[in-house]
Design a protein around this motif. Structure first.
Motif, PDB file in Angstrom:
ATOM      1  N   SER A 185       0.820  -1.215   0.000  1.00  0.00           N
ATOM      2  CA  SER A 185       0.000   0.000   0.000  1.00  0.00           C
ATOM      3  C   SER A 185       0.849   1.257   0.000  1.00  0.00           C
ATOM      4  CB  SER A 185      -0.890   0.016   1.260  1.00  0.00           C
ATOM      5  OG  SER A 185      -0.075   0.137   2.433  1.00  0.00           O
ATOM      6  N   GLY A 186       2.152   1.094   0.277  1.00  0.00           N
ATOM      7  CA  GLY A 186       3.024   2.259   0.399  1.00  0.00           C
ATOM      8  C   GLY A 186       2.853   2.987   1.719  1.00  0.00           C
ATOM      9  N   HIS A 187       2.200   2.356   2.690  1.00  0.00           N
ATOM     10  CA  HIS A 187       1.970   2.968   4.004  1.00  0.00           C
ATOM     11  C   HIS A 187       2.581   2.091   5.094  1.00  0.00           C
ATOM     12  CE1 HIS A 187      -0.913   6.244   2.976  1.00  0.00           C
ATOM     13  NE2 HIS A 187      -1.051   5.492   1.889  1.00  0.00           N
ATOM     14  N   THR A 188       3.402   2.694   5.935  1.00  0.00           N
ATOM     15  CA  THR A 188       4.066   1.983   7.025  1.00  0.00           C
ATOM     16  C   THR A 188       3.406   2.336   8.352  1.00  0.00           C
ATOM     17  OG1 THR A 188       6.166   2.051   5.816  1.00  0.00           O
ATOM     18  CG2 THR A 188       6.268   1.590   8.173  1.00  0.00           C
ATOM     19  N   ALA A 189       2.974   1.308   9.080  1.00  0.00           N
ATOM     20  CA  ALA A 189       2.319   1.534  10.378  1.00  0.00           C
ATOM     21  C   ALA A 189       3.320   2.150  11.347  1.00  0.00           C
ATOM     22  CB  ALA A 189       1.777   0.216  10.929  1.00  0.00           C
ATOM     23  N   ARG A 190       2.986   3.290  11.863  1.00  0.00           N
ATOM     24  CA  ARG A 190       3.904   4.039  12.724  1.00  0.00           C
ATOM     25  C   ARG A 190       4.389   3.208  13.912  1.00  0.00           C
ATOM     26  NH1 ARG A 190       0.413   8.170  11.060  1.00  0.00           N
ATOM     27  NH2 ARG A 190      -1.080   7.667  12.729  1.00  0.00           N
ATOM     28  N   GLY A 191       5.693   3.283  14.146  1.00  0.00           N
ATOM     29  CA  GLY A 191       6.277   2.615  15.299  1.00  0.00           C
ATOM     30  C   GLY A 191       6.528   1.139  15.129  1.00  0.00           C
ATOM     31  N   THR A 192       6.244   0.579  13.934  1.00  0.00           N
ATOM     32  CA  THR A 192       6.425  -0.857  13.713  1.00  0.00           C
ATOM     33  C   THR A 192       7.425  -1.184  12.616  1.00  0.00           C
ATOM     34  OG1 THR A 192       4.688  -1.093  12.022  1.00  0.00           O
ATOM     35  CG2 THR A 192       3.992  -1.212  14.347  1.00  0.00           C
ATOM     36  N   GLY A 193       7.631  -0.271  11.679  1.00  0.00           N
ATOM     37  CA  GLY A 193       8.453  -0.565  10.516  1.00  0.00           C
ATOM     38  C   GLY A 193       7.770  -1.470   9.518  1.00  0.00           C
ATOM     39  N   VAL A 194       6.499  -1.793   9.749  1.00  0.00           N
ATOM     40  CA  VAL A 194       5.752  -2.729   8.899  1.00  0.00           C
ATOM     41  C   VAL A 194       4.986  -1.966   7.828  1.00  0.00           C
ATOM     42  CG1 VAL A 194       3.946  -4.488   8.826  1.00  0.00           C
ATOM     43  CG2 VAL A 194       5.526  -4.391  10.769  1.00  0.00           C
ATOM     44  N   THR A 195       5.356  -2.204   6.571  1.00  0.00           N
ATOM     45  CA  THR A 195       4.604  -1.645   5.454  1.00  0.00           C
ATOM     46  C   THR A 195       3.461  -2.598   5.128  1.00  0.00           C
ATOM     47  OG1 THR A 195       6.627  -0.636   4.595  1.00  0.00           O
ATOM     48  CG2 THR A 195       4.757  -0.785   3.095  1.00  0.00           C
ATOM     49  N   LEU A 196       2.264  -2.073   5.069  1.00  0.00           N
ATOM     50  CA  LEU A 196       1.079  -2.910   4.893  1.00  0.00           C
ATOM     51  C   LEU A 196       0.830  -3.223   3.418  1.00  0.00           C
ATOM     52  CD1 LEU A 196      -1.207  -1.027   7.422  1.00  0.00           C
ATOM     53  CD2 LEU A 196       0.054  -3.159   7.805  1.00  0.00           C
ATOM     54  N   ALA A 197       0.475  -4.461   3.140  1.00  0.00           N
ATOM     55  CA  ALA A 197       0.138  -4.854   1.778  1.00  0.00           C
ATOM     56  C   ALA A 197      -1.176  -4.204   1.352  1.00  0.00           C
ATOM     57  CB  ALA A 197       0.020  -6.369   1.675  1.00  0.00           C
ATOM     58  N   LYS A 198      -1.352  -4.073   0.041  1.00  0.00           N
ATOM     59  CA  LYS A 198      -2.635  -3.608  -0.474  1.00  0.00           C
ATOM     60  C   LYS A 198      -3.691  -4.681  -0.274  1.00  0.00           C
ATOM     61  CE  LYS A 198      -1.500  -0.452  -4.290  1.00  0.00           C
ATOM     62  NZ  LYS A 198      -1.548  -0.299  -5.776  1.00  0.00           N
ATOM     63  N   ALA A 199      -4.905  -4.263  -0.007  1.00  0.00           N
ATOM     64  CA  ALA A 199      -6.015  -5.211   0.067  1.00  0.00           C
ATOM     65  C   ALA A 199      -6.222  -5.846  -1.302  1.00  0.00           C
ATOM     66  CB  ALA A 199      -7.286  -4.500   0.515  1.00  0.00           C
ATOM     67  N   PRO A 200      -6.484  -7.155  -1.368  1.00  0.00           N
ATOM     68  CA  PRO A 200      -6.693  -7.820  -2.661  1.00  0.00           C
ATOM     69  C   PRO A 200      -7.798  -7.193  -3.498  1.00  0.00           C
ATOM     70  CG  PRO A 200      -6.438  -9.431  -0.926  1.00  0.00           C
ATOM     71  CD  PRO A 200      -6.536  -8.091  -0.250  1.00  0.00           C
ATOM     72  N   SER A 201      -8.799  -6.575  -2.834  1.00  0.00           N
ATOM     73  CA  SER A 201      -9.911  -5.970  -3.575  1.00  0.00           C
ATOM     74  C   SER A 201      -9.562  -4.612  -4.164  1.00  0.00           C
ATOM     75  CB  SER A 201     -11.125  -5.811  -2.643  1.00  0.00           C
ATOM     76  OG  SER A 201     -10.786  -5.009  -1.522  1.00  0.00           O
ATOM     77  N   SER A 202      -8.324  -4.151  -3.907  1.00  0.00           N
ATOM     78  CA  SER A 202      -7.916  -2.830  -4.410  1.00  0.00           C
ATOM     79  C   SER A 202      -7.468  -2.915  -5.871  1.00  0.00           C
ATOM     80  CB  SER A 202      -6.771  -2.264  -3.553  1.00  0.00           C
ATOM     81  OG  SER A 202      -7.169  -2.120  -2.217  1.00  0.00           O
ATOM     82  N   GLY A 203      -8.402  -3.016  -6.767  1.00  0.00           N
ATOM     83  CA  GLY A 203      -8.102  -3.024  -8.197  1.00  0.00           C
ATOM     84  C   GLY A 203      -7.252  -4.206  -8.611  1.00  0.00           C
ATOM     85  N   ALA A 204      -6.197  -3.915  -9.397  1.00  0.00           N
ATOM     86  CA  ALA A 204      -5.341  -4.980  -9.929  1.00  0.00           C
ATOM     87  C   ALA A 204      -4.508  -5.655  -8.859  1.00  0.00           C
ATOM     88  CB  ALA A 204      -4.428  -4.407 -11.010  1.00  0.00           C
ATOM     89  N   ALA A 205      -4.465  -5.082  -7.652  1.00  0.00           N
ATOM     90  CA  ALA A 205      -3.675  -5.684  -6.571  1.00  0.00           C
ATOM     91  C   ALA A 205      -4.085  -7.126  -6.309  1.00  0.00           C
ATOM     92  CB  ALA A 205      -3.822  -4.863  -5.299  1.00  0.00           C
ATOM     93  N   GLY A 206      -5.365  -7.407  -6.482  1.00  0.00           N
ATOM     94  CA  GLY A 206      -5.854  -8.744  -6.206  1.00  0.00           C
ATOM     95  C   GLY A 206      -5.325  -9.800  -7.149  1.00  0.00           C
ATOM     96  N   LEU A 207      -4.779  -9.377  -8.296  1.00  0.00           N
ATOM     97  CA  LEU A 207      -4.249 -10.332  -9.256  1.00  0.00           C
ATOM     98  C   LEU A 207      -2.845 -10.795  -8.902  1.00  0.00           C
ATOM     99  CD1 LEU A 207      -5.446  -8.710 -12.603  1.00  0.00           C
ATOM    100  CD2 LEU A 207      -6.312 -10.800 -11.554  1.00  0.00           C
ATOM    101  N   ALA A 208      -2.174 -10.085  -7.985  1.00  0.00           N
ATOM    102  CA  ALA A 208      -0.789 -10.436  -7.664  1.00  0.00           C
ATOM    103  C   ALA A 208      -0.663 -11.878  -7.208  1.00  0.00           C
ATOM    104  CB  ALA A 208      -0.248  -9.488  -6.597  1.00  0.00           C
ATOM    105  N   SER A 209      -1.582 -12.320  -6.341  1.00  0.00           N
ATOM    106  CA  SER A 209      -1.494 -13.679  -5.809  1.00  0.00           C
ATOM    107  C   SER A 209      -1.738 -14.742  -6.878  1.00  0.00           C
ATOM    108  CB  SER A 209      -2.501 -13.862  -4.664  1.00  0.00           C
ATOM    109  OG  SER A 209      -2.127 -13.100  -3.536  1.00  0.00           O
ATOM    110  N   ALA A 210      -2.405 -14.382  -7.961  1.00  0.00           N
ATOM    111  CA  ALA A 210      -2.691 -15.356  -9.015  1.00  0.00           C
ATOM    112  C   ALA A 210      -1.429 -15.822  -9.731  1.00  0.00           C
ATOM    113  CB  ALA A 210      -3.665 -14.765 -10.032  1.00  0.00           C
ATOM    114  N   PHE A 211      -0.354 -15.044  -9.608  1.00  0.00           N
ATOM    115  CA  PHE A 211       0.869 -15.381 -10.326  1.00  0.00           C
ATOM    116  C   PHE A 211       1.989 -15.820  -9.381  1.00  0.00           C
ATOM    117  CE2 PHE A 211      -1.324 -12.034 -12.846  1.00  0.00           C
ATOM    118  CZ  PHE A 211      -1.827 -12.882 -13.827  1.00  0.00           C
ATOM    119  N   LEU A 212       1.625 -16.230  -8.169  1.00  0.00           N
ATOM    120  CA  LEU A 212       2.590 -16.847  -7.271  1.00  0.00           C
ATOM    121  C   LEU A 212       2.670 -18.323  -7.632  1.00  0.00           C
ATOM    122  CD1 LEU A 212       1.504 -15.264  -3.848  1.00  0.00           C
ATOM    123  CD2 LEU A 212       3.237 -14.436  -5.458  1.00  0.00           C
ATOM    124  N   THR A 213       3.827 -18.769  -8.086  1.00  0.00           N
ATOM    125  CA  THR A 213       3.913 -20.134  -8.606  1.00  0.00           C
ATOM    126  C   THR A 213       5.071 -20.911  -8.006  1.00  0.00           C
ATOM    127  OG1 THR A 213       3.101 -19.196 -10.699  1.00  0.00           O
ATOM    128  CG2 THR A 213       3.721 -21.512 -10.717  1.00  0.00           C
TER     129      THR A 213
END
Length: 458
Positions: free
Chosen positions: A342-370
């Motif tokens: 998502s390009g957003h890092t949760a403050r105080g954790t260093g953890v950048t959050l993934a985009k939600a699968p329902s966020s447009g083409a983001a949901g297709l990313a998992s389809a190409f994990l092989t």
């Protein structure tokens, strides 16, 4: 359009050398010169993470230990494509236990929606390592924690991705501070990077296991940040994050059994379609005697099946694999559903959050994990463990390797493995055994690493 991208990626077959790192007792390799079986093998897109995997094997760790350690290291050294906020799929082949299983821990939508995915990878890696690992959990997590706290030099692999993601990095204070210089340009290869917040999060995971991430202070900070940004990841979402253990799809090609992600997942459905179309193409001679043409045809047909006509250039994914001297093999592919998620890092954790699968083409990313395993039987060592990731070209490239292996061809060099042609966004990495020789082959057009741990002298 994605059809042109797939054709260019697979048919172009660009052959370029990857970078190498001197690992001392761990050999940087595109092949093992001796016929002695190595102590272990590791391969992936980012060299410092692969180094962690190889060192884990050298300490007596299993392939599951090494793959888990590589994932946590990637979350530090290659966060554009792997992170604690993301998820993925691993396949474990263990001939000693006479079984091959799949771990599905893909990022999913929060119950109330929102732009951020509920992370699955920490839960998935903990479950896999707990069931197939030899080493204490702390030894799997601590190398990544060390990189985050003491610092690591930016590799060429990471620098290549930073150059194309500046617009994403600039929108997040944490990412900007880590990866941009004072003029707002990406930091160059060799620049030392630290991430104290991420180090503290990894310390919590090291000490308390997945609960150190999903609950307690870290989980509270993630849910609080998501709420402040309208992301809707709640404490209940984090508590319900689970990894599923399932049976991978099994098919036969030649004398080998091929293990792919379950068809219940998008990844399994697409990879399975490619393999099915490839089998028909070779049986009916659609591609003539040209295997490469048959793979291109099979990939294009699979894309048509699922009506995929366009994709972003970078889906934020990577693949890696490990083998140990007991014959256990693990292949993994993980994603952030876009570069830096998502390009957003949760403050105080260093953890950048993934985009939600329902966020447009983001949901297709998992389809190409092989992630893929090929073995003569479940009680025999694998002849191939690898992963295509990032897009249809990654799937096509690993399918090409499978077809070569099952046809009895030897794949002992990078040029034999071939490439996706669009690395570093779509990559293929594989560990291959032919007779008594095993090799670690990173994508020829990317800047990853293949490493062999030499057999210990008695």
């Amino acid at each position: 359009m994605i059809y042109a991208r797939a054709l260019a990626g697979v048919a172009g077959l660009v052959l370029l050398a990857g970078c190498s790192v001197d690992l001392g007792s761990v050999g940087d390799t595109v092949g093992l010169g001796s016929k002695a079986q190595p102590q272990g093998l590791a391969v992936g897109d980012e060299p410092f993470a692969v180094r962690v995997g190889a060192a884990t094997l050298a300490q007596g760790g299993s392939a599951a230990d090494a793959a888990s350690a590589m994932y946590f290291a990637l979350s530090v050294t290659y966060p554009v494509a792997a992170g604690l906020g993301g998820g993925g799929i691993c396949i474990v082949h263990d001939p000693a236990k006479n079984e091959t299983v799949e771990y599905d821990f893909q990022p999913r939508d929060a119950a109330s929606g929102g732009a951020y995915a509920v992370p699955g990878a920490v839960r998935g890696m903990a479950l896999m390592q707990g069931q197939y690992g030899n080493l204490p959990w702390q030894k799997v997590v601590s190398p990544a924690e060390g990189y985050a706290r003491a610092g690591f030099p930016v590799s060429k692999a990471l620098a290549d991705r930073l150059a194309s993601t500046v617009d994403v990095i600039r929108l997040d204070a944490g990412l900007s501070a880590a990866f941009l210089d004072e003029s707002g340009k990406p930091i160059p290869v060799g620049t030392m990077v630290t991430n104290p917040d991420l180090a503290n999060t990894l310390a919590a995971i090291r000490e308390a296991g997945p609960d150190g991430f999903y609950a307690g202070a870290v989980g509270q900070k993630i849910s609080a940040y998501a709420a402040s940004e309208g992301g809707a990841i709640t404490a209940a979402d984090l508590a319900s994050a689970k990894a599923q253990v399932t049976t991978p799809r099994v098919s036969q090609m030649g004398s080998q059994y091929i293990y792919l992600p379950s068809q219940k997942t998008g990844a399994g459905a697409f990879a399975g379609a490619v393999v099915d179309h490839l089998a028909r193409a070779t049986q009916t001679d659609i591609g003539g005697k040209d295997l490469q043409a048959s793979v291109v045809y099979a990939t294009q047909q699979a894309l048509k099946d699922y009506k995929v006509s366009d994709l972003p250039k970078d889906l934020g994914a990577t693949g890696f694999a490990a083998m140990d001297n007991k014959g256990q093999a693990v292949a993994c592919a993980v994603t952030m559903n876009g570069p830096f998620g998502s390009g957003h890092t949760a403050r105080g954790t260093g953890v950048t959050l993934a985009k939600a699968p329902s966020s447009g083409a983001a949901g297709l990313a998992s389809a190409f994990l092989t992630p893929v395993i090929a073995a003569p039987r479940t009680d025999e060592p694998a002849v191939l463990a690898g992963a295509g990731a990032g897009g249809p070209n990654g799937t096509a490239a690993i399918a090409y390797a499978l077809a070569r292996i099952t046809a009895g061809d030897e794949i002992l060099t990078r040029k034999d493995l071939r490439t996706t042609g669009v690395a570093p966004y779509d990559t293929v990495n594989a560990l291959v055994c032919s007779g008594s020789t095993c090799v670690a082959l990173p994508d020829p057009a990317a800047s990853g690493l293949g490493a062999a741990v030499p057999t210990r002298k008695k």
